[in-house]
Design a protein around this motif. Sequence first.
Motif, mmCIF file in Angstrom:
data_model
loop_
_atom_site.group_PDB
_atom_site.id
_atom_site.type_symbol
_atom_site.label_atom_id
_atom_site.label_comp_id
_atom_site.label_asym_id
_atom_site.label_seq_id
_atom_site.Cartn_x
_atom_site.Cartn_y
_atom_site.Cartn_z
ATOM 1 N N ALA A 21 15.852 73.545 53.494
ATOM 2 C CA ALA A 21 14.977 73.921 52.382
ATOM 3 C C ALA A 21 15.775 74.177 51.114
ATOM 4 N N ASN A 22 16.918 74.811 51.245
ATOM 5 C CA ASN A 22 17.763 75.083 50.079
ATOM 6 C C ASN A 22 18.320 73.798 49.478
ATOM 7 N N LEU A 23 18.677 72.865 50.330
ATOM 8 C CA LEU A 23 19.179 71.589 49.837
ATOM 9 C C LEU A 23 18.072 70.812 49.133
ATOM 10 N N ALA A 24 16.845 70.945 49.619
ATOM 11 C CA ALA A 24 15.711 70.265 48.988
ATOM 12 C C ALA A 24 15.440 70.836 47.601
ATOM 13 N N MET A 25 15.738 72.121 47.397
ATOM 14 C CA MET A 25 15.539 72.767 46.093
ATOM 15 C C MET A 25 16.611 72.363 45.090
ATOM 16 N N SER A 26 17.739 71.880 45.613
ATOM 17 C CA SER A 26 18.877 71.568 44.753
ATOM 18 C C SER A 26 18.831 70.128 44.281
ATOM 19 N N ALA A 27 19.371 69.906 43.095
ATOM 20 C CA ALA A 27 19.463 68.553 42.563
ATOM 21 C C ALA A 27 20.520 67.754 43.312
ATOM 22 N N GLY A 28 21.380 68.466 44.044
ATOM 23 C CA GLY A 28 22.393 67.795 44.839
ATOM 24 C C GLY A 28 23.592 67.348 44.029
ATOM 25 N N VAL A 29 24.406 66.527 44.634
ATOM 26 C CA VAL A 29 25.627 66.030 44.007
ATOM 27 C C VAL A 29 25.438 64.576 43.623
ATOM 28 N N SER A 30 25.619 64.278 42.356
ATOM 29 C CA SER A 30 25.485 62.898 41.885
ATOM 30 C C SER A 30 26.702 62.090 42.308
ATOM 31 N N ALA A 31 26.587 60.783 42.254
ATOM 32 C CA ALA A 31 27.701 59.905 42.629
ATOM 33 C C ALA A 31 28.900 60.124 41.722
ATOM 34 N N SER A 32 28.629 60.309 40.425
ATOM 35 C CA SER A 32 29.726 60.506 39.471
ATOM 36 C C SER A 32 30.423 61.846 39.709
ATOM 37 N N GLY A 120 21.760 66.720 60.309
ATOM 38 C CA GLY A 120 21.367 65.560 59.523
ATOM 39 C C GLY A 120 21.721 65.701 58.053
ATOM 40 N N ALA A 121 21.993 66.932 57.630
ATOM 41 C CA ALA A 121 22.334 67.189 56.228
ATOM 42 C C ALA A 121 23.844 67.198 56.003
ATOM 43 N N LEU A 122 24.623 66.766 57.010
ATOM 44 C CA LEU A 122 26.077 66.847 56.918
ATOM 45 C C LEU A 122 26.638 66.108 55.712
ATOM 46 N N ALA A 123 26.163 64.890 55.466
ATOM 47 C CA ALA A 123 26.697 64.095 54.358
ATOM 48 C C ALA A 123 26.510 64.818 53.028
ATOM 49 N N GLN A 124 25.330 65.380 52.823
ATOM 50 C CA GLN A 124 25.040 66.110 51.589
ATOM 51 C C GLN A 124 25.884 67.374 51.489
ATOM 52 N N LEU A 125 26.025 68.076 52.595
ATOM 53 C CA LEU A 125 26.811 69.314 52.602
ATOM 54 C C LEU A 125 28.293 69.033 52.358
ATOM 55 N N LYS A 126 28.802 67.955 52.942
ATOM 56 C CA LYS A 126 30.206 67.599 52.730
ATOM 57 C C LYS A 126 30.467 67.250 51.265
ATOM 58 N N VAL A 205 26.711 69.135 77.011
ATOM 59 C CA VAL A 205 26.468 68.805 75.604
ATOM 60 C C VAL A 205 27.482 67.748 75.177
ATOM 61 N N SER A 206 27.071 66.848 74.301
ATOM 62 C CA SER A 206 27.942 65.743 73.896
ATOM 63 C C SER A 206 29.023 66.204 72.924
ATOM 64 N N ALA A 207 30.145 65.504 72.956
ATOM 65 C CA ALA A 207 31.234 65.800 72.029
ATOM 66 C C ALA A 207 30.791 65.537 70.593
ATOM 67 N N SER A 208 29.938 64.538 70.425
ATOM 68 C CA SER A 208 29.436 64.205 69.087
ATOM 69 C C SER A 208 28.654 65.372 68.489
ATOM 70 N N LEU A 209 27.770 65.976 69.280
ATOM 71 C CA LEU A 209 26.973 67.095 68.792
ATOM 72 C C LEU A 209 27.853 68.308 68.501
ATOM 73 N N LEU A 210 28.829 68.562 69.380
ATOM 74 C CA LEU A 210 29.736 69.679 69.158
ATOM 75 C C LEU A 210 30.530 69.483 67.871
ATOM 76 N N GLY A 211 30.987 68.250 67.653
ATOM 77 C CA GLY A 211 31.749 67.955 66.453
ATOM 78 C C GLY A 211 30.918 68.113 65.197
ATOM 79 N N LYS A 212 29.692 67.623 65.220
ATOM 80 C CA LYS A 212 28.815 67.724 64.049
ATOM 81 C C LYS A 212 28.458 69.183 63.753
ATOM 82 N N ALA A 213 28.194 69.943 64.806
ATOM 83 C CA ALA A 213 27.873 71.357 64.612
ATOM 84 C C ALA A 213 29.057 72.095 63.996
ATOM 85 N N SER A 214 30.263 71.761 64.448
ATOM 86 C CA SER A 214 31.475 72.384 63.913
ATOM 87 C C SER A 214 31.676 72.014 62.445
ATOM 88 N N GLN A 215 31.460 70.740 62.107
ATOM 89 C CA GLN A 215 31.581 70.287 60.722
ATOM 90 C C GLN A 215 30.535 70.957 59.831
#
Length: 348
Positions: A21-32, A120-126, A205-215
Amino acid sequence: MICACMFPIAQLPGMFANVSANLAMSAGVSASMSKSASMSLSASMQASMQASMQAKAAVSAALSASVMAKLTATATAVASVQAAMRVDLMSSSAPAAMNQLFQSMQANNLAGALGQLPVGALAQLKAIATVAAAAQARSSSSASQSAAMAASAATSAAGILNTQAAVKQAFGVNLTEAGSVAALSSAMATLNGNLAQMPNFGLLVSASLLGKASQLLDALQAIKANLGVDLTQKGAGAKLNQALSSAAQSVQSAGTTSGQAATVQQSANLIDTSTVATSLVAQNLQGLTVSQVPTHISLLAGLMGKLCGFGSDIVQHQPCGKQCLFALASLFSLFGCICPSASKSTGS
């Protein structure tokens, strides 16, 4: 006893429910903005990375890189499990404890709770975390940046010392002493014997899920530390917009000064990787076969430790008594209680 408590596990999705919800409120990070921040970080860390690479090359020339990497990873994993789960993998009680932990994680559906985190919001958060890190680096004084980069270079150059410390902590063995390889071989045999009796956490639990949760936790922590915005809190999206606007302005003229680069290089030059201690370690590690802690156990330990930083202490070592639903005899058949103290708790 040891148990992955059902209460903090059940609360995990709610703890991070505000992130999307907080990310939806934000304009986010532009490509530039993202490109500018990435260039800023690259410029700021270039000298440190070059010094680190030189240092690692020098250490690798004196030691077996594969043995060192495996030994460091194993020692770190043993220490991580001890710190986050309070289980000594070298102890004879470790297999029983890890089996009990596996059963409780399975019974309390840890995988299901982790699956509800906003990975699912990892890319935006990174992307936001990158801008935050660049802004923080830019706002720091030149002297502070130089000191930080010099410390980074020195740490990498003295990687052998870090390995020595990790091995000493995990196995109680001093790599510079004669006979250390025999002591380590004995420790590896003990570790192998214990690991063979432990469950396959990959079935849980999968290694993929553990890794994503950690990230996810890493990104949220970085944003909080560098932008002062806690995205787990309701309404933080508005604050994020303001913080990103300020951060975007601060990364426009980022760069690394020649003075910073010189300081880092001088620090790297001060590290002598051909010391007597290094030679002794190289000699003592010849022929050592290193055990490896399963990836899932290492990832779980790391994740449990990070969750503690968010106030969620999942791994418990004492019965909760009447606070725990498993302590209610009427629910035993429904949930399949695995707590060894349950019968005692119901009578208290």
